[in-house]
Every structure is written in C-alpha cells, then in structure tokens.
Design an enzyme around this catalytic site. Structure first.
Site, PDB file in Angstrom:
ATOM      1  N   ARG A 220       0.851  -1.203   0.000  1.00  0.00           N
ATOM      2  CA  ARG A 220       0.000   0.000   0.000  1.00  0.00           C
ATOM      3  C   ARG A 220       0.881   1.246   0.000  1.00  0.00           C
ATOM      4  NH1 ARG A 220      -2.037   0.187   6.343  1.00  0.00           N
ATOM      5  NH2 ARG A 220      -0.292   1.475   7.056  1.00  0.00           N
ATOM      6  N   ASP A 264       8.595 -10.726   6.248  1.00  0.00           N
ATOM      7  CA  ASP A 264       8.892  -9.684   7.230  1.00  0.00           C
ATOM      8  C   ASP A 264      10.373  -9.341   7.059  1.00  0.00           C
ATOM      9  OD1 ASP A 264       9.653  -8.257   9.485  1.00  0.00           O
ATOM     10  OD2 ASP A 264       8.188  -9.274  10.771  1.00  0.00           O
ATOM     11  N   LEU A 300       9.443  10.863  24.480  1.00  0.00           N
ATOM     12  CA  LEU A 300      10.484   9.970  25.000  1.00  0.00           C
ATOM     13  C   LEU A 300      10.209   9.565  26.452  1.00  0.00           C
ATOM     14  CD1 LEU A 300      13.116   8.461  24.466  1.00  0.00           C
ATOM     15  CD2 LEU A 300      14.360  10.489  25.206  1.00  0.00           C
ATOM     16  N   ASN A 302       7.541   8.776  27.705  1.00  0.00           N
ATOM     17  CA  ASN A 302       6.573   7.673  27.740  1.00  0.00           C
ATOM     18  C   ASN A 302       6.955   6.515  26.819  1.00  0.00           C
ATOM     19  OD1 ASN A 302       5.045   9.451  29.291  1.00  0.00           O
ATOM     20  ND2 ASN A 302       4.045  10.302  27.477  1.00  0.00           N
ATOM     21  N   TYR A 356      11.556   7.229  15.616  1.00  0.00           N
ATOM     22  CA  TYR A 356      11.428   7.291  14.151  1.00  0.00           C
ATOM     23  C   TYR A 356      12.541   8.164  13.555  1.00  0.00           C
ATOM     24  CZ  TYR A 356       8.985   8.051   9.641  1.00  0.00           C
ATOM     25  OH  TYR A 356       8.634   8.128   8.313  1.00  0.00           O
ATOM     26  N   LYS A 360      15.441   7.164  10.911  1.00  0.00           N
ATOM     27  CA  LYS A 360      15.508   7.779   9.579  1.00  0.00           C
ATOM     28  C   LYS A 360      16.804   8.580   9.393  1.00  0.00           C
ATOM     29  CE  LYS A 360      11.612   6.270   7.858  1.00  0.00           C
ATOM     30  NZ  LYS A 360      11.602   5.313   6.728  1.00  0.00           N
TER      31      LYS A 360
HETATM   32  P1  NAD Z   1       2.349   2.756   5.093  1.00  0.00           P
HETATM   33  O1  NAD Z   1       2.202   2.451   6.538  1.00  0.00           O
HETATM   34  O2  NAD Z   1       1.124   3.153   4.329  1.00  0.00           O
HETATM   35  O3  NAD Z   1       3.042   1.542   4.328  1.00  0.00           O
HETATM   36  C1  NAD Z   1       4.187   0.872   4.827  1.00  0.00           C
HETATM   37  C2  NAD Z   1       4.191  -0.560   4.350  1.00  0.00           C
HETATM   38  O4  NAD Z   1       5.353  -1.201   4.895  1.00  0.00           O
HETATM   39  C3  NAD Z   1       2.954  -1.339   4.809  1.00  0.00           C
HETATM   40  O5  NAD Z   1       2.370  -2.019   3.718  1.00  0.00           O
HETATM   41  C4  NAD Z   1       3.531  -2.297   5.840  1.00  0.00           C
HETATM   42  O6  NAD Z   1       2.831  -3.525   5.928  1.00  0.00           O
HETATM   43  C5  NAD Z   1       4.955  -2.500   5.334  1.00  0.00           C
HETATM   44  N1  NAD Z   1       5.825  -2.995   6.385  1.00  0.00           N
HETATM   45  C6  NAD Z   1       5.910  -2.567   7.673  1.00  0.00           C
HETATM   46  N2  NAD Z   1       6.766  -3.339   8.368  1.00  0.00           N
HETATM   47  C7  NAD Z   1       7.230  -4.294   7.529  1.00  0.00           C
HETATM   48  C8  NAD Z   1       8.110  -5.389   7.674  1.00  0.00           C
HETATM   49  N3  NAD Z   1       8.695  -5.658   8.858  1.00  0.00           N
HETATM   50  N4  NAD Z   1       8.357  -6.173   6.596  1.00  0.00           N
HETATM   51  C9  NAD Z   1       7.767  -5.916   5.409  1.00  0.00           C
HETATM   52  N5  NAD Z   1       6.912  -4.878   5.206  1.00  0.00           N
HETATM   53  C10 NAD Z   1       6.632  -4.082   6.253  1.00  0.00           C
HETATM   54  O7  NAD Z   1       3.447   3.907   5.017  1.00  0.00           O
HETATM   55  P2  NAD Z   1       3.813   4.944   3.840  1.00  0.00           P
HETATM   56  O8  NAD Z   1       3.262   6.281   4.225  1.00  0.00           O
HETATM   57  O9  NAD Z   1       3.509   4.399   2.507  1.00  0.00           O
HETATM   58  O10 NAD Z   1       5.391   5.037   4.073  1.00  0.00           O
HETATM   59  C11 NAD Z   1       6.354   4.359   3.287  1.00  0.00           C
HETATM   60  C12 NAD Z   1       7.735   4.836   3.701  1.00  0.00           C
HETATM   61  O11 NAD Z   1       7.807   6.245   3.578  1.00  0.00           O
HETATM   62  C13 NAD Z   1       8.096   4.521   5.158  1.00  0.00           C
HETATM   63  O12 NAD Z   1       9.456   4.181   5.249  1.00  0.00           O
HETATM   64  C14 NAD Z   1       7.817   5.829   5.864  1.00  0.00           C
HETATM   65  O13 NAD Z   1       8.570   5.951   7.037  1.00  0.00           O
HETATM   66  C15 NAD Z   1       8.241   6.808   4.805  1.00  0.00           C
HETATM   67  N6  NAD Z   1       7.684   8.167   4.949  1.00  0.00           N
HETATM   68  C16 NAD Z   1       6.353   8.408   4.804  1.00  0.00           C
HETATM   69  C17 NAD Z   1       5.882   9.709   4.928  1.00  0.00           C
HETATM   70  C18 NAD Z   1       4.432  10.069   4.746  1.00  0.00           C
HETATM   71  O14 NAD Z   1       4.111  11.254   4.857  1.00  0.00           O
HETATM   72  N7  NAD Z   1       3.540   9.140   4.462  1.00  0.00           N
HETATM   73  C19 NAD Z   1       6.772  10.748   5.210  1.00  0.00           C
HETATM   74  C20 NAD Z   1       8.110  10.457   5.362  1.00  0.00           C
HETATM   75  C21 NAD Z   1       8.559   9.165   5.219  1.00  0.00           C
END
Ligand code: NAD
Length: 450
Positions: A220, A264, A300, A302, A356, A360
């Site tokens: 997703r 995973d 932090l 909590n 987080y 990152k």
């Molecule tokens: P999301 O939660 O919609 O999707 C993340 C996907 O990663 C999910 O399908 C989840 O099942 C999968 N996932 C989680 N743990 C996993 C594991 N151990 N093994 C395999 N798959 C795993 O998040 P998103 O918004 O699409 O974010 C994607 C990336 O972008 C992430 O790294 C997030 O930190 C980064 N990000 C997102 C935003 C934002 O605004 N949405 C901003 C900065 C960074």
C-alpha cells in the site's frame, strides 16, 4: 479509477466557487501540480538558458536533442516553461549579480508549473574563501527563490563536482528529472553529481527496461506507488510485504505484472530469501528500494522499549543487514542501485518521534557511508526524504495537526505517493549513475529543517 491529482482542499480551491471563496477569504490557494505524463511535452514552453561560458553553451546545445525550444535571451512578455541558470564557472560572489538579475527580469513571464534550475559547483572548506562564498551563495539564492515562485513553479539546483561537465550523463539526467513533471513535489533542493558515470536511456519513456527491482513495503501507500512507477518505467518488479498484508500485496503484484514475496524484512534471512527469489525467477537483480517503514510515536518520557526497538528494527537494522548481504552477492554486482526511504523527521526532528527520527537519520548516515562501497561496481545508493505525503500513515495524524502540517511548505499542499515514487525511479535509473550518497527531500520545500 480516476487519478487523484491533489488533496481535496487543493481541488476545491482550484476552480469555480471554491476558487472565488478562497480568494475572498484570503485562504491558501495551492496549485494543481503538473505531474509526469509520458505523452505530454517535457516542458510547457520555451526554456531560457542564462549564463556565459562553454558549460552554458554546451548545455544549451545538448537540450536541443530533447526537442525543447531553447533560448539564450528572453523575449519580454513571452511565456517561459523554465529558466536554467548556469553558474559553473563563478569564482567570486560579485559574479552572481548580473546573471541573477537576468533571471529576475524573466520571472513574471514564467508559465504555470515552470521550472527554475541552477547548475553550479559545491563549496568546501578547502577552497579559496571567495570561491566558496560564491558557490555557497547559490544555495541561499536558490532556496529563497523557490519560496518566491507561484502557481506550482519550483526551483532546484544541480551541483557538479569539479571536473564534471555540464553535459555529463547524470547532469543531463538530473536536469531532465527536474524539468519534467516527475519532480512536481521537489522544491528548493540540490542534487550533487559526483562523476561522469551513468548513461542516458535509449527510450526516455522506459528508462528501466530490462531491470529487475525489489520494493519492500509495497502492499500500500508509497511502496505500492513505487512498484507501479518502476513498472511503468519498464522494470520487472518483485513486491515485498508482511504476510498480514498478503491480499493487498497480491493485488499490487497483479497490477504491475510482477511477483509477490510475503516476508517480514526484519527476519535474519530476509535478504537471502529475496536474492534466491530474484535468482530463480529473473536471474538478476538491479534495484532494491528500502521503503518499508513504521511509526510508533510517543514522547520519550513515555517511550516503552517495544516502540523503540520495533521502529529501529524495521526502519534501519533490516536495511543494514540486507545491504551487507546484497553487497556480498554475485547477483548484485552489475551497476546496482539502492534507494532508501528516509524522512524529513530524520533531518529536522519531530516531537514524539525520537525513535522514528533516530531510525531515519540512521538511514541517511548509512546511505552516505555505503556509497563508497558501491563505487567499485559502478553502483549507487541514495535516499529520498519525504515530507508530508498523503497516505494511511499520515491519515493517522489528528485532523487539525494534519491540515496544518500538509500546508507548511512552499507548494501549500501535501505530496502524493507518486511524487516520492518518481524520485526513486530517477535514482534507480542509469541516468543517475553519477549520483550517489545523496539525500533528496520530496517535501514541497517544507518549512522544517533545510
Ligand atoms: P504505510 O504504513 O502506508 O506503508 C508501509 C508498508 O510497509 C505497509 O504495507 C507495511 O505492511 C509494510 N511494512 C511494515 N513493516 C514491515 C516489515 N517488517 N516487513 C515488510 N513490510 C513491512 O506507510 P507509507 O506512508 O507508505 O510510508 C512508506 C515509507 O515512507 C516509510 O518508510 C515511511 O517511514 C516513509 N515516509 C512516509 C511519509 C508520509 O508522509 N507518508 C513521510 C516520510 C517518510
């Protein structure tokens, strides 16, 4: 399904009653951004190349190959699709004055969604102070100009290491990325081209033809968009997500005619399983996108150990482990490309996200330190740092905070998953072969951090 072009508010204030209302109330009026369409022209009008010297001349000449209407002088009142300011030869801040005024005189003639780009060289502590001042001056100039542009216009910069010509493959690759709709949500940022490595594609519509890519967290959100974008650009895609997301993952795999691996990524044998899958199904592996990521926010004071550990395990430890295995594998030695998803939280910090942001920022450190390890096989590793992107992850943010957070950037809107995906597709391509160890923000020039 109709393609979403912007968030609901942006669509509302872009036409008819909503537009009038926003104007009357003085509400923010974000533009609907020009996003990539392979059938559309690269740019919506002529491009003005400003700058003296052989670098500017050679670049203007090279741009003619892209069927662009290239101008070396502006015609007042005629709309421009973009301006490229070539400053590769400046050595003193006083030399900025004339070319910058030339750009200023044409800003009112920019079409909607125009592009302004600078081409210059990085500064360093080892340089003559006047040279470093001139070069670093471009940084402040560009970031400020990006904040002055209107109507979806963006400004970004390309830094060429000394010795890299303006027409090096990755200089042109980056230039094309920034001119195109692929970079719609990248604003006020710099990319550094460190070598003449890289190669421009035979077909710009399919720059990843023949490549095999792994995308983690692809069931997703941003990961699914990355899979679709890499497939559109010609790659065969292996999509990966946790078993619990298996149905969604299968749907994405079907959509991109790829293969799905339920896995995973924190498992010790994750890399071995992916390498085995790639070897068996495709006999090669060219691109790995580390996108899977989680948030477990708490102040932090909590923060329980579980929240800290799980975020570190998914967001950084798994990437480190997988990269070690990739670098050691025979399957990943032919111009491989790794792209990691970081976050602006990892640059500027964010309240409630010590775990987080540590993970990152860790990604950013890891990317910089891994780049030299891939040099020998002409490989690259880069990070993309998204700002506010409209996904299920950001849907969890409380309404009021979310509405404010998404407007705190120069483009006054949140980005779409496709915006992150387009930048990743660029880093995964051979046209970015001379770009490694970079962190590029896809954040609409978010107000936080640099
Ligand atoms: P999301 O939660 O919609 O999707 C993340 C996907 O990663 C999910 O399908 C989840 O099942 C999968 N996932 C989680 N743990 C996993 C594991 N151990 N093994 C395999 N798959 C795993 O998040 P998103 O918004 O699409 O974010 C994607 C990336 O972008 C992430 O790294 C997030 O930190 C980064 N990000 C997102 C935003 C934002 O605004 N949405 C901003 C900065 C960074």
């Amino acid at each position: 399904m109709a393609r979403i072009k912007a968030d609901k508010y942006t669509e509302f204030v872009s036409a008819g009653f909503g537009k009038d209302l926003a104007k009357r109330l003085g509400l923010p009026q974000p533009a609907i951004l020009r996003r990539f369409d392979p059938a559309a022209p690269l740019l919506t009008g002529p491009v003005l190349v400003v700058g003296k010297g052989s670098g500017a001349d050679a670049l203007a000449q090279a741009l003619l190959d892209w069927q662009l209407d290239v101008r070396r002088t502006a015609t007042p009142k005629q709309k421009l699709g973009g301006i490229i300011l070539v400053l590769d030869e400046i050595s003193d801040p006083t030399e900025l004055s004339e070319p910058v005024r030339t750009v200023g005189a044409s800003l009112r003639d920019l079409a909607a969604n125009a592009r302004v780009l600078t081409i210059s060289r990085p500064s360093s502590a080892a340089q003559d102070p006047a040279l470093a001042a001139a070069r670093h001056g471009v940084d402040g100039f560009l970031r400020s100009l990006a904040k002055e542009l209107r109507a979806g216009g963006t400004a970004n910069g390309i830094l060429l290491e000394d010795g890299v010509p303006t027409t090096a493959p990755s200089a042109l690759g980056a230039l094309r990325f920034f001119l195109s709709g692929r970079s719609a949500f990248v604003d006020g940022q710099f990319v550094t081209v460190s070598s003449e490595k890289g190669e421009l594609p035979a077909d710009w519509a399919r720059p990843l033809a023949g490549k095999v890519a792994v995308v983690t967290g692809a069931a997703r959100g941003i990961g699914a968009a990355i899979a679709r974008t890499l497939a559109r650009d010609g790659a065969e895609v292996i999509v990966v997500d946790v078993p619990a997301a298996g149905d969604h993952l299968a749907a994405v795999a079907n959509q991109v005619r790829g293969t799905a691996v339920q896995l995973d990524i924190t498992r010790d044998d994750a890399a071995e399983r992916l390498l085995a899958h790639a070897a068996e199904r495709y006999g090669r592996l060219d691109i790995v996108v580390h996108n899977a990521g989680i948030t477990r926010d708490r102040l932090l004071a909590n923060m329980d150990p579980g929240r800290w550990e799980s975020v570190m395990a998914v967001n950084i430890a798994s990437q480190l482990r997988m990269n070690r295995a990739l670098l050691a594998s025979d399957l990943f030695q032919n111009r491989p490309h790794i792209v990691s998803v970081a976050s602006t939280s990892g640059i500027a910090g964010n309240r409630g996200q010590t775990n987080y942001a540590a993970s990152k920022a860790g990604v950013i450190g890891m990317v910089r330190a891994t780049a030299p390890l891939l040099d020998g096989v002409d490989g690259t590793i880069n990070a993309v740092a998204p700002g506010f992107i409209v996904t299920e992850m950001t849907a969890k943010i409380p309404f009021a905070t979310r509405e404010v957070a998404r407007r705190l950037n120069s483009l006054l809107q949140g980005g779409l998953p496709e915006d992150v995906a387009e930048t990743i597709a660029f880093f995964a391509s051979e046209s970015a072969g001379g770009i490694s160890g970079n962190v590029l923000r896809v954040c609409g020039q978010n107000m936080v951090g640099q």
